[in-house]
Write an enzyme that holds these catalytic residues in place. Structure first.
Site, PDB file in Angstrom:
ATOM      1  N   PHE A   9       0.846  -1.195   0.000  1.00 21.10           N
ATOM      2  CA  PHE A   9       0.000   0.000   0.000  1.00 21.10           C
ATOM      3  C   PHE A   9       0.881   1.245   0.000  1.00 21.10           C
ATOM      4  O   PHE A   9       1.759   1.392   0.856  1.00 21.10           O
ATOM      5  CB  PHE A   9      -0.882  -0.008   1.245  1.00 21.10           C
ATOM      6  CG  PHE A   9      -1.767   1.204   1.377  1.00 21.10           C
ATOM      7  CD1 PHE A   9      -2.924   1.328   0.629  1.00 21.10           C
ATOM      8  CD2 PHE A   9      -1.435   2.223   2.278  1.00 21.10           C
ATOM      9  CE1 PHE A   9      -3.748   2.444   0.761  1.00 21.10           C
ATOM     10  CE2 PHE A   9      -2.253   3.340   2.417  1.00 21.10           C
ATOM     11  CZ  PHE A   9      -3.411   3.449   1.652  1.00 21.10           C
ATOM     12  N   TYR A  11       0.898   5.472   0.206  1.00 20.93           N
ATOM     13  CA  TYR A  11       0.056   6.617   0.624  1.00 20.93           C
ATOM     14  C   TYR A  11       0.760   7.947   0.388  1.00 20.93           C
ATOM     15  O   TYR A  11       0.188   9.013   0.612  1.00 20.93           O
ATOM     16  CB  TYR A  11      -0.324   6.493   2.114  1.00 20.93           C
ATOM     17  CG  TYR A  11       0.896   6.393   3.001  1.00 20.93           C
ATOM     18  CD1 TYR A  11       1.474   5.154   3.287  1.00 20.93           C
ATOM     19  CD2 TYR A  11       1.508   7.533   3.519  1.00 20.93           C
ATOM     20  CE1 TYR A  11       2.607   5.072   4.069  1.00 20.93           C
ATOM     21  CE2 TYR A  11       2.648   7.450   4.301  1.00 20.93           C
ATOM     22  CZ  TYR A  11       3.186   6.212   4.575  1.00 20.93           C
ATOM     23  OH  TYR A  11       4.330   6.129   5.337  1.00 20.93           O
ATOM     24  N   GLY A  12       2.041   7.901  -0.023  1.00 24.06           N
ATOM     25  CA  GLY A  12       2.819   9.121  -0.279  1.00 24.06           C
ATOM     26  C   GLY A  12       3.345   9.072  -1.700  1.00 24.06           C
ATOM     27  O   GLY A  12       2.584   8.901  -2.651  1.00 24.06           O
ATOM     28  N   GLU A  84      12.992   3.443   0.659  1.00 26.11           N
ATOM     29  CA  GLU A  84      12.372   3.946   1.891  1.00 26.11           C
ATOM     30  C   GLU A  84      13.311   3.811   3.100  1.00 26.11           C
ATOM     31  O   GLU A  84      12.849   3.774   4.240  1.00 26.11           O
ATOM     32  CB  GLU A  84      11.065   3.175   2.158  1.00 26.11           C
ATOM     33  CG  GLU A  84      10.061   3.188   1.015  1.00 26.11           C
ATOM     34  CD  GLU A  84       9.488   4.577   0.717  1.00 26.11           C
ATOM     35  OE1 GLU A  84       9.294   5.359   1.657  1.00 26.11           O
ATOM     36  OE2 GLU A  84       9.270   4.874  -0.467  1.00 26.11           O
TER      37      GLU A  84
HETATM   38  C1  SIN Z   1       4.531   5.788   0.724  1.00 19.48           C
HETATM   39  O1  SIN Z   1       4.473   6.481  -0.287  1.00 19.48           O
HETATM   40  O2  SIN Z   1       3.697   4.867   0.898  1.00 19.48           O
HETATM   41  C2  SIN Z   1       5.599   5.968   1.755  1.00 19.48           C
HETATM   42  C3  SIN Z   1       6.109   7.341   1.915  1.00 19.48           C
HETATM   43  C4  SIN Z   1       6.803   7.889   0.698  1.00 19.48           C
HETATM   44  O3  SIN Z   1       7.673   7.215   0.123  1.00 19.48           O
HETATM   45  O4  SIN Z   1       6.501   9.019   0.296  1.00 19.48           O
END
Ligand code: SIN
Length: 182
Positions: A9, A11-12, A84
């Site tokens: 999943f 989210y960013g 990450e």
């Molecule tokens: C994500 O996108 O799920 C994690 C945070 C990011 O890499 O911006």
């Protein structure tokens, strides 16, 4: 389907910067978590001397966080663990996929409050100023925020925290771009 496939999943930036192969992609929802620009970025949208700010998730009972779930081969974790690496760790959860009746088991990356790059909350103007001023090897921190805000609008997730910061950063960018008064 093969057992070597996993749901991840995003989210960013994982919503709008998809630099990995996937077998399927679905709009999805995570329950009881909220996005916050509380994680420092030393390696993508800032530097160790002048970190930017990127999103992590904080617990928030009753909240819904929209994002994208990707069904990927296990090898993709090697790439994502590296991408990450600045404070994020894998976390297992149940995911609600938009077009399925049942939840699926999935993984997301979270930067918890005890990681060394965590910045936490601050005044909204201070967060917006930091995002406007920062940049790193992946580009301006403002681009991360503006691309995320646009992607969330397309998903129908009017995340107030992100949209408020977007408005503040747009104002600062417009002010910086305006010609000086004579
Ligand atoms: C994500 O996108 O799920 C994690 C945070 C990011 O890499 O911006």
């Amino acid at each position: 389907m093969s057992d070597s496939l996993h749901w991840i999943f995003g989210y960013g930036s994982l919503i709008y910067k998809v630099d990995f192969p996937f077998e399927e992609r679905e709009v999805a929802t995570l329950r009881d978590w909220e996005r916050r620009f509380w994680q420092g970025s030393h390696d993508h949208r800032g530097t160790p001397e002048a970190p930017g700010r990127v999103v992590t998730l904080v617990r928030s009972p009753g909240s819904l966080c929209r994002g994208i779930a990707y069904r990927v081969q296990h090898e993709v974790f090697t790439h994502l663990d590296h991408r990450e690496k600045n404070g994020y760790e894998r976390h297992r959860t149940r995911l609600y996929l938009d077009h399925r009746e049942e939840t699926v088991s999935g993984t997301f990356y979270i930067a918890a409050a005890d990681n060394p790059a965590f910045l936490g909350d601050d005044d909204a103007d201070a967060i917006a100023a930091q995002i406007t001023a920062s940049q790193g090897p992946s580009g301006p921190n403002a681009d991360y925020l503006l691309l995320l805000a646009q992607a969330l609008r397309e998903l129908g997730d009017h995340d107030p925290h992100v949209l408020d910061l977007e408005a503040r950063v747009r104002q600062l960018l417009a002010r910086d771009a305006a010609p000086p008064h004579t």
